[in-house]
Design a protein around this motif. Structure first.
Motif, mmCIF file in Angstrom:
data_model
loop_
_atom_site.group_PDB
_atom_site.id
_atom_site.type_symbol
_atom_site.label_atom_id
_atom_site.label_comp_id
_atom_site.label_asym_id
_atom_site.label_seq_id
_atom_site.Cartn_x
_atom_site.Cartn_y
_atom_site.Cartn_z
ATOM 1 N N LYS A 347 0.828 -1.208 0.000
ATOM 2 C CA LYS A 347 0.000 0.000 0.000
ATOM 3 C C LYS A 347 0.861 1.256 0.000
ATOM 4 O O LYS A 347 0.584 2.220 -0.736
ATOM 5 C CB LYS A 347 -0.931 0.009 1.209
ATOM 6 C CG LYS A 347 -1.860 1.220 1.275
ATOM 7 C CD LYS A 347 -2.754 1.152 2.494
ATOM 8 C CE LYS A 347 -3.730 2.329 2.505
ATOM 9 N NZ LYS A 347 -3.066 3.634 2.497
ATOM 10 N N ARG A 348 1.929 1.249 0.811
ATOM 11 C CA ARG A 348 2.813 2.418 0.842
ATOM 12 C C ARG A 348 3.470 2.631 -0.523
ATOM 13 O O ARG A 348 3.633 3.766 -0.971
ATOM 14 C CB ARG A 348 3.889 2.236 1.919
ATOM 15 C CG ARG A 348 3.359 2.315 3.334
ATOM 16 C CD ARG A 348 4.496 2.481 4.340
ATOM 17 N NE ARG A 348 5.409 1.362 4.307
ATOM 18 C CZ ARG A 348 5.270 0.269 5.065
ATOM 19 N NH1 ARG A 348 4.245 0.153 5.897
ATOM 20 N NH2 ARG A 348 6.154 -0.715 5.002
ATOM 21 N N PHE A 349 3.842 1.531 -1.179
ATOM 22 C CA PHE A 349 4.442 1.644 -2.510
ATOM 23 C C PHE A 349 3.454 2.252 -3.496
ATOM 24 O O PHE A 349 3.798 3.148 -4.275
ATOM 25 C CB PHE A 349 4.895 0.260 -2.987
ATOM 26 C CG PHE A 349 5.400 0.247 -4.399
ATOM 27 C CD1 PHE A 349 6.692 0.642 -4.679
ATOM 28 C CD2 PHE A 349 4.585 -0.150 -5.444
ATOM 29 C CE1 PHE A 349 7.166 0.638 -5.985
ATOM 30 C CE2 PHE A 349 5.040 -0.156 -6.753
ATOM 31 C CZ PHE A 349 6.341 0.236 -7.020
ATOM 32 N N CYS A 350 2.208 1.779 -3.465
ATOM 33 C CA CYS A 350 1.184 2.310 -4.369
ATOM 34 C C CYS A 350 0.910 3.786 -4.084
ATOM 35 O O CYS A 350 0.764 4.593 -5.003
ATOM 36 C CB CYS A 350 -0.092 1.488 -4.268
ATOM 37 S SG CYS A 350 0.050 -0.188 -4.890
ATOM 38 N N ARG A 352 2.966 5.903 -2.816
ATOM 39 C CA ARG A 352 4.136 6.699 -3.200
ATOM 40 C C ARG A 352 4.257 6.862 -4.707
ATOM 41 O O ARG A 352 4.690 7.903 -5.190
ATOM 42 C CB ARG A 352 5.383 6.023 -2.625
ATOM 43 C CG ARG A 352 6.644 6.843 -2.759
ATOM 44 C CD ARG A 352 7.758 6.247 -1.903
ATOM 45 N NE ARG A 352 8.136 4.920 -2.348
ATOM 46 C CZ ARG A 352 7.913 3.811 -1.672
ATOM 47 N NH1 ARG A 352 7.283 3.869 -0.505
ATOM 48 N NH2 ARG A 352 8.300 2.633 -2.130
ATOM 49 N N THR A 353 3.862 5.842 -5.466
ATOM 50 C CA THR A 353 4.087 5.876 -6.915
ATOM 51 C C THR A 353 2.886 6.397 -7.700
ATOM 52 O O THR A 353 3.030 7.013 -8.748
ATOM 53 C CB THR A 353 4.434 4.479 -7.436
ATOM 54 O OG1 THR A 353 3.410 3.556 -7.043
ATOM 55 C CG2 THR A 353 5.760 4.031 -6.868
ATOM 56 N N SER A 354 1.674 6.135 -7.207
ATOM 57 C CA SER A 354 0.501 6.553 -7.978
ATOM 58 C C SER A 354 -0.450 7.441 -7.214
ATOM 59 O O SER A 354 -1.281 8.127 -7.807
ATOM 60 C CB SER A 354 -0.256 5.312 -8.463
ATOM 61 O OG SER A 354 -0.801 4.608 -7.366
ATOM 62 N N GLY A 355 -0.354 7.399 -5.879
ATOM 63 C CA GLY A 355 -1.254 8.223 -5.093
ATOM 64 C C GLY A 355 -2.656 7.659 -5.002
ATOM 65 O O GLY A 355 -3.548 8.287 -4.437
ATOM 66 N N THR A 356 -2.905 6.456 -5.559
ATOM 67 C CA THR A 356 -4.232 5.895 -5.569
ATOM 68 C C THR A 356 -4.476 4.962 -4.404
ATOM 69 O O THR A 356 -5.607 4.779 -3.948
ATOM 70 C CB THR A 356 -4.490 5.116 -6.870
ATOM 71 O OG1 THR A 356 -3.598 4.007 -6.911
ATOM 72 C CG2 THR A 356 -4.241 6.008 -8.083
ATOM 73 N N GLY A 357 -3.421 4.288 -3.946
ATOM 74 C CA GLY A 357 -3.581 3.328 -2.876
ATOM 75 C C GLY A 357 -4.118 1.988 -3.336
ATOM 76 O O GLY A 357 -4.386 1.103 -2.545
ATOM 77 N N HIS A 358 -4.279 1.808 -4.658
ATOM 78 C CA HIS A 358 -4.815 0.554 -5.198
ATOM 79 C C HIS A 358 -3.692 -0.229 -5.865
ATOM 80 O O HIS A 358 -2.793 0.343 -6.433
ATOM 81 C CB HIS A 358 -5.927 0.835 -6.193
ATOM 82 C CG HIS A 358 -7.091 1.591 -5.590
ATOM 83 N ND1 HIS A 358 -7.887 1.063 -4.600
ATOM 84 C CD2 HIS A 358 -7.562 2.839 -5.833
ATOM 85 C CE1 HIS A 358 -8.824 1.946 -4.284
ATOM 86 N NE2 HIS A 358 -8.654 3.025 -4.990
#
Length: 358
Positions: A347-350, A352-358
């Motif tokens: 979730k933290r990676f998502c 950080r990279t997309s801002g969507t949390g998905h």
């Protein structure tokens, strides 16, 4: 008589921070010494006793004890020292960071210290220091692959649950195939290692065919059941399943963790699992080989027995694989990351990279 020492009392937060500074591997030696001085002094020891305990001079103990009493944790850090005035302004630092993160040099994929220094009118060493300070490494690139499996969360919890809380009266076994292992013969003899010189080998080689290693790792003991085949079709997989059924204890259920390779789900394989009810198939999510501990074993055998070998035939390669597995000392492969920790990291990676949390 010496003057009585003023009492030194620590709050729980201060004690925790000081203990971290004293034990943390990356703490400087000077800071670790100061933290040990304060911890010993807070326990009621005299300056002389503290000095003997930490191996410092009495005056050093008195100095940092008083500094901490007056300024608390901030007092343990060195004060700013005078030096040469800065030659690079904050604006220039910001410009270097912005250019590095948001732009690329014309016709190139990333900045180098030389190209960015020329662009901004700075020295290469200045650009290097800025990058090092802010953790920027334009020359490096890493890969990633997010799993699109719609049952990703359920499969992660299922597999990690087997690793961390295996069922009673059952074995947890990780299975995988290491396909297309090449029997490579170096065109010239290997030159052995000697003082000041690593082992050397020619960069070119002759190919003598390939083999596929089928391996099942018992997570609890580290024991490996294996067999080499020329192909990895459903026929070979069924042969290996029959081998597993014959070699694993008959009184235990077998939870078999494997990937989503097509031969693992054919009608013939599904029918075999239906007939052998003590076997329970668990599939890791797609593009998630890191979740299969058999991959860790493959990394081990590649590094220690395959990569640096020179084999004149497939038979010789398979003999080397068998010799390594028979000689290795089995050790359990311990899984430590919980399913919640894995999902939170994803979730933290998502985020950080997309801002969507998905």
């Amino acid at each position: 008589m010496s003057r009585p020492l003023k009492p030194l009392t620590l709050s729980p937060e201060e004690r925790e921070k000081l203990m971290l500074l004293a034990r943390r591997p990356k703490t400087s030696q000077q800071m670790a010494l100061r933290a040990r001085i304060i911890l010993a002094a807070a326990d009621g020891a005299s300056n002389k006793d503290v000095a003997a305990t930490v191996g410092a001079h009495v005056r050093t103990v008195a100095k940092w004890r008083e500094r901490f009493r007056e300024h608390r944790l901030e007092g343990l850090f060195d004060e700013a020292r005078p030096g040469a005035p800065r030659k690079i302004s904050d604006v220039q630092v910001e410009e270097a960071i912005t250019r590095t993160l948001e732009t690329k040099p014309k016709g190139e994929t990333h900045w180098s210290t030389r190209s960015l220094a020329q662009e901004l009118g700075l020295s290469k060493s200045s650009v290097s220091r800025i990058w090092q300070t802010f953790g920027l490494q334009p020359h490096r690139s890493e890969t990633f692959k997010l799993s699109p499996d719609p049952q990703f969360v359920e499969k992660v919890r299922d597999v990690v649950g087997l690793y961390m809380n295996p069922p009673d009266h059952a074995m947890v076994v990780c299975f995988d195939e290491k396909s297309q292992i090449q029997a490579l013969e170096r065109t010239q003899p290997l030159l052995p290692m000697r003082p000041g010189q690593p082992e050397r080998r020619s960069h070119d080689y002759a190919r003598h065919g390939t083999t596929t290693l089928f391996a099942a790792l018992d997570v609890a003991t580290g024991q490996v059941v294996h067999r080499c085949h020329q192909q990895h079709r459903q026929q070979e997989f069924l042969k290996f399943l029959r081998k597993l059924d014959g070699e694993l204890p008959k009184d235990l259920d077998v939870h078999l963790i494997m990937d989503n390779y097509a031969t693992h789900k054919t009608p013939a394989v599904t029918a075999w699992f239906a007939r052998h009810t003590r076997f329970h198939a668990h599939f890791i999510p797609t593009y998630s080989s890191w979740l299969n501990l058999a991959e860790r074993f493959f990394a081990e055998i590649t590094e220690k027995a395959i990569r640096r070998g020179s084999h004149t035939s497939v038979k010789e390669l398979e003999a080397a694989i068998n010799a390594y597995i028979e000689a290795r000392e089995p050790k359990p492969f311990t899984w430590t990351a919980t399913a919640d920790a894995i999902l939170q990291k994803l979730k933290r990676f998502c985020d950080r990279t997309s801002g969507t949390g998905h």
